[in-house]
Design an enzyme around this catalytic site. Structure first.
Site, short mmCIF file in Angstrom:
data_model
loop_
_atom_site.label_atom_id
_atom_site.label_comp_id
_atom_site.label_asym_id
_atom_site.label_seq_id
_atom_site.Cartn_x
_atom_site.Cartn_y
_atom_site.Cartn_z
N HIS A 246 0.85 -1.19 0.00
CA HIS A 246 0.00 0.00 0.00
C HIS A 246 0.88 1.24 0.00
CE1 HIS A 246 -4.05 -1.78 1.05
NE2 HIS A 246 -3.24 -2.81 1.29
N GLU A 331 3.35 -0.44 3.90
CA GLU A 331 3.08 0.89 3.36
C GLU A 331 4.41 1.46 2.89
OE1 GLU A 331 0.07 2.48 3.35
OE2 GLU A 331 -1.17 1.22 4.67
#
Length: 385
Positions: A246, A331
């Site tokens: 992500h 992330e």
């Protein structure tokens, strides 16, 4: 055993079972030691090879974002060019774009004959507007396929592990520059609650938390075709370790993302389990800047999802509770769409972390990776990092 009766039969069976288990444990631990010692001492110190030595399709450049059509063309070319890569269709999006996964594996397994190769899954672009991680995975597929047989580290990895990479789970969102799919669903709020330790929220009420309201607005409802495809694929392959990529922060997030129906409890059972945190640390410590991120609730670039913010219907928790395996959420950038000039930097920042994370799959094998093996690997890591 048919000649045995009563207590004698049970006693002999117990002795035989104990002997088999002892033999298995000793043999496995011996393999575990040599496997990790060799891998960590001889291979993890090797340099990752550059891209100057391997072929690419005509006019392909890593310094730009690529359309879904270009993604299909690249994966088709990789499938036709490299023996270690096999591209297959796992489903289609709402707008009928192909969900193409790549199976990467070698030919010379060195694991004991009674152990199958463990399977690792990596998924990107779940949110369509988080686009750089998609490019990182396309480049990872090419890197691994092109270097199998020439790079000792890549060869060792693919000979002992089956890698399955889905660069884009949400191609409609990518093409439409939208976080959601073409039906306006957030795919990372759309996974079911069937086997999770908490039930789906009840009828709407004034006491609903922000996490529940977000789930009702963006995730509740019929399972989306992209989610159905990933669920079916996961059940078919029985992955041992997974990662979803992500953007929006720089952190390695480990389960759970929610601990209760309302998403209000902040400390989940995995808070006390050393393995999820250890795997998050593996990724963070092998990234040049992630491990220095201590913003808010982050600790050295890691966080348990529920301690950061809670979400319901996420893929990470579904994998943990339904598939009984581990998935972490990486992330990769605080920016949703970094400048194209930053893609090269992102690739070099994340390649060592991705490689080391995938090499950790033996720790996540459950009963096939005893805690002693995990502890041994951790000690060896401390010696060689």
């Amino acid at each position: 055993m048919h000649c045995l009766r009563g207590y004698g039969e049970s006693k002999v069976a117990a002795v035989l079972a104990s002997a088999v288990l002892l033999l298995y444990a000793c043999t496995h631990l011996q393999w575990c030691y040599h496997h990790w010692h060799y891998r960590l001492q001889q291979l993890l110190s090797s340099n990752l090879q550059s891209y100057t030595e391997v072929p690419l399709p005509h006019d392909w450049a890593w310094s730009k974002y690529h359309s879904h059509e270009e993604l299909v063309q690249l994966l088709t070319w990789i499938n036709d060019t490299f023996d270690a890569a096999h591209v297959h269709l796992i489903g289609a999006s709402v707008q009928n774009r192909q969900l193409l996964a790549v199976h990467l594996t070698g030919k010379q397994p060195s694991v004991p004959i009674w152990l199958n190769k463990p399977k690792v899954k990596v998924i990107g672009n779940i949110h369509g507007n988080e686009v750089a991680n998609r490019e990182v995975l396309l480049r990872l597929v090419h890197y691994l396929a092109a270097h199998y047989g020439s790079s000792p580290r890549v060869t060792q990895l693919l000979d002992n592990v089956e890698l399955h990479i889905l660069p884009s789970m949400n191609p409609d969102g990518y093409e439409n520059n939208s976080r959601h799919n073409a039906n306006d669903f957030d795919l990372n709020r759309n996974f079911p609650f069937d086997n999770q330790p908490y039930d789906a929220p009840g009828p709407p009420s004034g006491s609903d938390s922000k996490a529940v309201r977000n789930w009702r607005e963006h995730g509740a409802g019929p399972l989306q075709p992209e989610v159905q495809a990933v669920m079916a694929w996961s059940k078919q392959q029985d992955f041992v370790l997974s990662a979803s990529l992500h953007q929006g922060a720089l952190v390695a997030n480990y389960p759970h993302d929610a601990c209760d129906t309302q998403g209000r409890v902040r400390i989940c059972p995995t808070q006390e389990d050393p393995l999820p945190l250890f795997l998050a640390q593996v990724y963070s410590q092998n990234h040049p800047s992630m491990h220095r991120n201590n913003k808010g609730r982050f600790v050295n670039g890691t966080v348990q999802g529920a301690q950061w913010y809670t979400l319901l219907g996420g893929m990470q928790d579904w994998v943990f509770s339904d598939r009984h395996s581990l998935e972490l959420t990486m992330e990769l950038s605080e920016l949703m769409r970094p400048e194209q000039a930053e893609l090269e930097t992102m690739w070099h920042q994340n390649l060592p972390a991705l490689m080391r994370f995938m090499e950790m799959v033996s720790l996540a094998r459950g009963v096939e990776a005893p805690l002693a093996c995990a502890s041994l690997a951790g000690l060896l890591l401390l010696n060689y990092t």
